[in-house]
Design an enzyme around this catalytic site. Sequence first.
Site, PDB file in Angstrom:
ATOM      1  N   ARG A   1      23.206   7.754  -3.323  1.00  0.00           N
ATOM      2  CA  ARG A   1      22.384   9.121  -3.138  1.00  0.00           C
ATOM      3  C   ARG A   1      22.038   9.284  -4.659  1.00  0.00           C
ATOM      4  O   ARG A   1      20.715   9.729  -5.094  1.00  0.00           O
ATOM      5  CB  ARG A   1      22.833  10.058  -2.439  1.00  0.00           C
ATOM      6  CG  ARG A   1      22.726   9.989  -0.957  1.00  0.00           C
ATOM      7  CD  ARG A   1      23.949  11.047  -0.368  1.00  0.00           C
ATOM      8  NE  ARG A   1      23.256  12.214  -0.540  1.00  0.00           N
ATOM      9  CZ  ARG A   1      23.933  13.500  -0.422  1.00  0.00           C
ATOM     10  NH1 ARG A   1      25.331  13.288  -0.349  1.00  0.00           N
ATOM     11  NH2 ARG A   1      23.463  14.570  -0.723  1.00  0.00           N
TER      12      ARG A   1
ATOM     13  N   ASP B   1      32.071   8.917   2.048  1.00  0.00           N
ATOM     14  CA  ASP B   1      31.222   9.835   1.031  1.00  0.00           C
ATOM     15  C   ASP B   1      30.971   9.381  -0.277  1.00  0.00           C
ATOM     16  O   ASP B   1      30.163   9.608  -0.836  1.00  0.00           O
ATOM     17  CB  ASP B   1      31.872  11.315   1.314  1.00  0.00           C
ATOM     18  CG  ASP B   1      30.933  12.425   0.234  1.00  0.00           C
ATOM     19  OD1 ASP B   1      29.888  12.521   0.963  1.00  0.00           O
ATOM     20  OD2 ASP B   1      31.578  12.832  -0.522  1.00  0.00           O
TER      21      ASP B   1
ATOM     22  N   SER C   1      28.056  15.642   3.712  1.00  0.00           N
ATOM     23  CA  SER C   1      28.897  15.260   2.819  1.00  0.00           C
ATOM     24  C   SER C   1      30.201  16.273   2.474  1.00  0.00           C
ATOM     25  O   SER C   1      31.360  15.898   2.346  1.00  0.00           O
ATOM     26  CB  SER C   1      28.181  15.123   1.422  1.00  0.00           C
ATOM     27  OG  SER C   1      28.881  15.093   0.187  1.00  0.00           O
TER      28      SER C   1
ATOM     29  N   LYS D   1      34.516  16.332   3.956  1.00  0.00           N
ATOM     30  CA  LYS D   1      35.590  16.473   3.183  1.00  0.00           C
ATOM     31  C   LYS D   1      36.566  17.562   3.467  1.00  0.00           C
ATOM     32  O   LYS D   1      37.537  17.844   3.228  1.00  0.00           O
ATOM     33  CB  LYS D   1      35.160  16.495   1.564  1.00  0.00           C
ATOM     34  CG  LYS D   1      34.619  15.247   0.966  1.00  0.00           C
ATOM     35  CD  LYS D   1      34.224  15.155  -0.324  1.00  0.00           C
ATOM     36  CE  LYS D   1      32.669  15.788  -0.344  1.00  0.00           C
ATOM     37  NZ  LYS D   1      32.083  15.825  -1.645  1.00  0.00           N
TER      38      LYS D   1
ATOM     39  N   HIS E   1      34.860  26.572  -0.166  1.00  0.00           N
ATOM     40  CA  HIS E   1      34.116  25.420  -0.997  1.00  0.00           C
ATOM     41  C   HIS E   1      33.013  26.098  -1.566  1.00  0.00           C
ATOM     42  O   HIS E   1      32.117  26.897  -0.930  1.00  0.00           O
ATOM     43  CB  HIS E   1      33.800  24.239  -0.194  1.00  0.00           C
ATOM     44  CG  HIS E   1      32.994  23.096  -0.725  1.00  0.00           C
ATOM     45  ND1 HIS E   1      33.546  22.389  -1.368  1.00  0.00           N
ATOM     46  CD2 HIS E   1      31.728  22.909  -0.933  1.00  0.00           C
ATOM     47  CE1 HIS E   1      32.677  21.487  -1.813  1.00  0.00           C
ATOM     48  NE2 HIS E   1      31.676  21.972  -1.695  1.00  0.00           N
TER      49      HIS E   1
HETATM   50  N1  URA Z   1      28.326  18.221  -2.860  1.00  0.00           N
HETATM   51  C1  URA Z   1      29.035  17.487  -2.319  1.00  0.00           C
HETATM   52  O1  URA Z   1      30.127  17.328  -2.045  1.00  0.00           O
HETATM   53  N2  URA Z   1      28.179  16.784  -1.720  1.00  0.00           N
HETATM   54  C2  URA Z   1      26.840  16.700  -1.787  1.00  0.00           C
HETATM   55  O2  URA Z   1      26.179  15.965  -1.446  1.00  0.00           O
HETATM   56  C3  URA Z   1      26.311  17.714  -2.751  1.00  0.00           C
HETATM   57  C4  URA Z   1      27.044  18.725  -3.357  1.00  0.00           C
END
Ligand code: URA
Length: 430
Positions: A168, A161, A183, A187, A82
């Site tokens: 946010r 999320d 966050s 995932k 990621h």
């Molecule tokens: N990428 C994400 O998936 N979440 C965040 O809060 C910031 C970047």
Amino acid sequence: MRMVDIIEKKRDNHPLSKKEIDFFVEGYTQGHIPDYQVSALLMAIYFNSMDDDEATHFTNAILNSGDIIDLSSIEGIKVDKHSTGGVGDKTTLVLGPLVAACGAKFAKLSGRGLGHTGGTLDKLESIEGFNISLSNEAFIDQVNKLNLAVAGQTSSLAPADKALYALRDVTGTVPSIPLIAASIMSKKLASGADVIVLDVKIGEGAFMKTLEEARELARIMVKIGKNFDKKVVAFITDMSEPLGFAVGNKLEVLEAIRTLQGNGPKDLQELSVEIGAHLVHQAGLVENLKEARKMINEKISSLEASDKFKALVEAQNGTYPNLEDYIKTKGIVAVKAESSGYIKSLNALDIGLSAMRLGAGRTTKDDKIDADVGIVLNKKVGNKVEKGEDLAYVYTNKENIDEELKTVLNAFTISEEPVEDNPLIYEVIE
Ligand code: URA
């Protein structure tokens, strides 16, 4: 339990318990707690942060708000990667085929780009016919057969999320380290891989602007991963200038294919090999990183990695691009240097925003992308340039792009003195 008590506790800088965190994440996702109370709590977290235990509980609550993908029917160690997001970051397109060719199981769920950063799904969908909507069964089946599948995250993965991120985004609380960490990690953990390599970007084009912030984000994400018994490695890498030369969807696919054939930009190739080496090593396919690098480089020179990319495209219904006439735009306009010297800086954020306005990205979720347009850099930080030489090429389908040409020109700073390039990889945290 009352939401107002939880807000007051965080406002007064006390750690929240697992029960309190579960209460507000569940309550918000199910629509029992209003936006205004969760907004107040997010702002209190933004100012007073969360410790590692709170961040782990928060990750757990988001993770359990939806489906957790079970990859146990895939034999072997499943690996995932990621990036916190950047400009010209097509690493996944290179890395996936590389590690799959080495025998690792690369099972990746990706997201779309928003704002100045690109998304892997948009890049893959720029390939004619490429299908990113795979059922769980099809996804698992493809990883078993090919060692490689890249699909879109479904709305049932970490729905909390999605709701929290949207809030946010409009309450100024995105750039909070524990909120970003939970966050991302929720995932990643919901996607089911055993080994996760994180690429935390720093610089103008990234969320994290300093090495200290990036280190803290990387540290906390590695800690969360360990708390869930996953092997996690975090890279901290440069995003002060774009990665590679190409920014824009088809342009980036083309650059990724050239990199898999051994003809790509040095920075993209180095980052893909290094991240790939850690994935292959953590997956237990080799004894050490030196062997992993050797194996990866062999997969590039034998063209096995580039064949893997072709197999991925075909498995997901895409038409493999004809590289010679792949990009079709009304115009390609060169941006020329107005003085001689050395490139001192190249603002990734400005290049990303300009590519987005040309049509390569979205300003709102519903915008349609123009897959062909974008920017190809001809000079990067440290390069020598003569007055009148091409700094970059703007690929456009729009008529009047004077503002964008100005933005691209001004993204470059030229100094009379020779300039050292920034390091590409600052640190690797295990
Ligand atoms: N990428 C994400 O998936 N979440 C965040 O809060 C910031 C970047």
